[in-house]
Design an enzyme around this catalytic site. Structure first.
Site, mmCIF file in Angstrom:
data_model
loop_
_atom_site.group_PDB
_atom_site.id
_atom_site.type_symbol
_atom_site.label_atom_id
_atom_site.label_comp_id
_atom_site.label_asym_id
_atom_site.label_seq_id
_atom_site.Cartn_x
_atom_site.Cartn_y
_atom_site.Cartn_z
ATOM 1 N N SER A 256 58.858 83.892 -8.771
ATOM 2 C CA SER A 256 60.109 83.182 -8.481
ATOM 3 C C SER A 256 59.773 81.883 -7.767
ATOM 4 O O SER A 256 58.609 81.600 -7.465
ATOM 5 C CB SER A 256 60.995 84.040 -7.584
ATOM 6 O OG SER A 256 60.442 84.085 -6.284
ATOM 7 N N LYS A 257 60.799 81.107 -7.480
ATOM 8 C CA LYS A 257 60.637 79.823 -6.781
ATOM 9 C C LYS A 257 59.820 79.974 -5.508
ATOM 10 O O LYS A 257 59.095 79.080 -5.111
ATOM 11 C CB LYS A 257 62.004 79.261 -6.417
ATOM 12 C CG LYS A 257 62.751 78.720 -7.606
ATOM 13 C CD LYS A 257 63.287 77.316 -7.289
ATOM 14 C CE LYS A 257 63.578 76.542 -8.552
ATOM 15 N NZ LYS A 257 64.472 77.248 -9.469
#
Ligand code: GLU
Length: 479
Positions: A256-257
């Site tokens: 994820s980010k």
């Protein structure tokens, strides 16, 4: 259709991204595997943009996907297919299924669905809709309805997944999923099957977050296969499925980010990664060929098969990517690297400094892990006098450095054929006469010429700067 029949069909794979965000690492790897599988088997690799979700699909996301794929050299065959444009075809199939009794009109109201949901929740059961309309034909006129699949209720469905192995789900656990919404638009489940069929897709290679969907998509194939064959048409053969594990971050959690960049363009624009390095890295992430680390595209095509795709999630490792990137930087032509650096530094097309960049690449590329470092390393070339000296380099210019620099200036001033051999001979001579090691003269020289503690080889720096500029920079710090 039997396995041998499937194998006789020419291989067609596809990448089917939803343009709701940028092309991310996982998507790029899925696309790469599909491309390699198709190329390995002399088949076709198609691209389908799944833009059915009108609220979330955007044109910039479509562009980012197309550009990202082109950048990575993931060229697809033929025109890309846009799913939304095929909505009428999807509806036509749903209506054919109703006519043949494989789907039905469901008039459940929002309130009825809410109470079914509440009942399922109270019983701690997942909501599995088998609508009472499954067997009713007293259709109210003028009322909205959705079209539901008349899914099998008994028995089990088994998928022989090329990566996950044999996976079985009891049909009682599935529901009568919606094929067409009340506004007549198709759901993803229907659209994907119709499009894959119409595009002749033989192998569905995608993330394992879609494995559950395969069990809901197969009954649609089976229904349409029966319908088509009964009408004397060609059947709807089931595709071969291969659900590949997702990519996780270095901590094991889903990527994820939080783990840094997930969009492809950040690897190019912000991190200075070369496309072939990212390709090679993604290939090795979840697939292996012995101990081979560096795998060229032609070899990847020759060797790729689904059997060597691992079952467990792979972990993203930036260090490994940078290691590969360093390899591909060293293997790249200087002119290409100079162009990339010029772009990074914002140089115009006709900027005369481009020539200096290309000349500097042989000296710079052995150490660079990315294009940013390469660009960074060229800063000394274009710095203007008096040079800004970085704080950690300042001590190198103190003490007896100015005196040594004066001796270097005199020795180098006498060099006329300015190349690495002649400048090296002059610098060595100074060290010898001063009774110090080469490093002890090279370090102040480096600081005076570049303002830094580290740089390419000092004789390369002298040559790249040229005689006049080198002497002037030394003079700025000599005693
Ligand atoms: N559009 C889906 C996604 O982006 C993929 C569908 C598929 O591969 O079947 O997740």
């Amino acid at each position: 259709m039997s396995a041998t029949e499937i194998n006789e069909r020419a291989v067609v794979t596809r990448f089917a991204p939803s343009p709701t965000g940028f092309l991310h690492l996982g998507g790029a790897r899925t696309a790469l595997f599909n491309l390699l599988y198709a190329r390995h088997h002399g088949g076709t690799f198609r691209l389908r943009i799944e833009d059915t979700d009108r609220a979330r699909s955007t044109q910039p996301a479509i562009e980012a996907i197309l550009n990202g794929m082109r950048w990575l050299g993931l060229e697809w065959d033929g025109e890309e297919v846009y799913q939304f444009a095929r909505a009428d075809r999807h509806a036509e199939v749903a209506h054919r299924m109703i006519e043949a009794g494989h789907a039905y009109r469901c008039y459940l109201t929002g309130a009825e669905l809410d109470s079914m949901r509440a009942a399922a929740q109270a019983a701690k059961q997942p909501l599995r809709i088998r609508s009472p309309w499954r067997d009713r034909t007293d259709w109210p006129s003028g009322q909205d309805y959705v079209v539901r699949l008349r899914a099998p209720t008994e028995g089990a469905t088994t998928i022989h997944d090329r990566v996950q192995g044999e996976v079985t789900v009891q049909n009682a656990e599935l529901d009568d999923l919606v094929l067409l919404r009340s506004d007549g638009t198709p759901t993803y489940m229907l659209a994907v099957v119709v499009d894959d069929h119409d595009m002749g897709v033989t192998h569905v290679i995608r993330g394992d977050d879609h494995l559950n969907n395969a069990f809901r998509q197969l009954p649609i194939y089976r229904a349409m296969d029966a319908i088509a064959k009964a009408a004397g048409e060609a059947g709807w053969p089931e595709p071969v499925y291969a659900h590949i594990p997702l990519i996780h971050g270095s901590d094991g959690a889903k990527l994820s980010k939080r783990h840094g960049a997930v969009g492809i363009e950040a690897y190019r624009d912000e991190m200075g990664i070369l496309p072939e390095a990212l390709d090679n890295y993604l290939l090795r992430l979840g697939w292996g060929h012995g101990d081979d680390e560096i795998i060229a595209r032609e070899d990847a095509i020759r060797w790729f098969d689904l059997d060597a795709v691992g079952k467990s999630p792979s972990r993203f490792d930036l260090k490994k990517l940078e290691h590969l990137n360093g390899h591909y930087i060293r293997a790249s032509a200087d002119s290409r690297l100079a162009d990339l650096v010029a772009e990074k530094l914002g140089f115009d097309h006709d900027d005369t400094r481009r020539g200096a960049l290309a000349a500097a690449m042989p000296a710079l590329k052995p150490r660079a892990a990315n294009i940013n470092e390469l660009a960074e390393g060229t800063a000394f070339l274009f710095a203007t006098r008096p040079l800004a000296i970085e704080p950690d380099a300042a001590p190198l210019l103190a003490g007896d450095a100015p005196a040594l620099l004066a001796r270097l200036h005199a020795a180098l001033d006498a060099v006329h054929n300015w190349d690495t051999e002649a400048t090296e001979a002059a610098v060595r001579q100074v060290a010898e006469e001063a009774g110090v090691k080469l490093g002890q003269v090279a370090q102040p020289l480096r600081a005076a010429l570049t303002g830094r503690r580290t740089s390419p080889g000092i004789f390369d720096v002298l040559v790249l700067l040229g005689r006049d500029e080198s002497l002037a920079r030394i003079a700025d710090h000599q005693a």
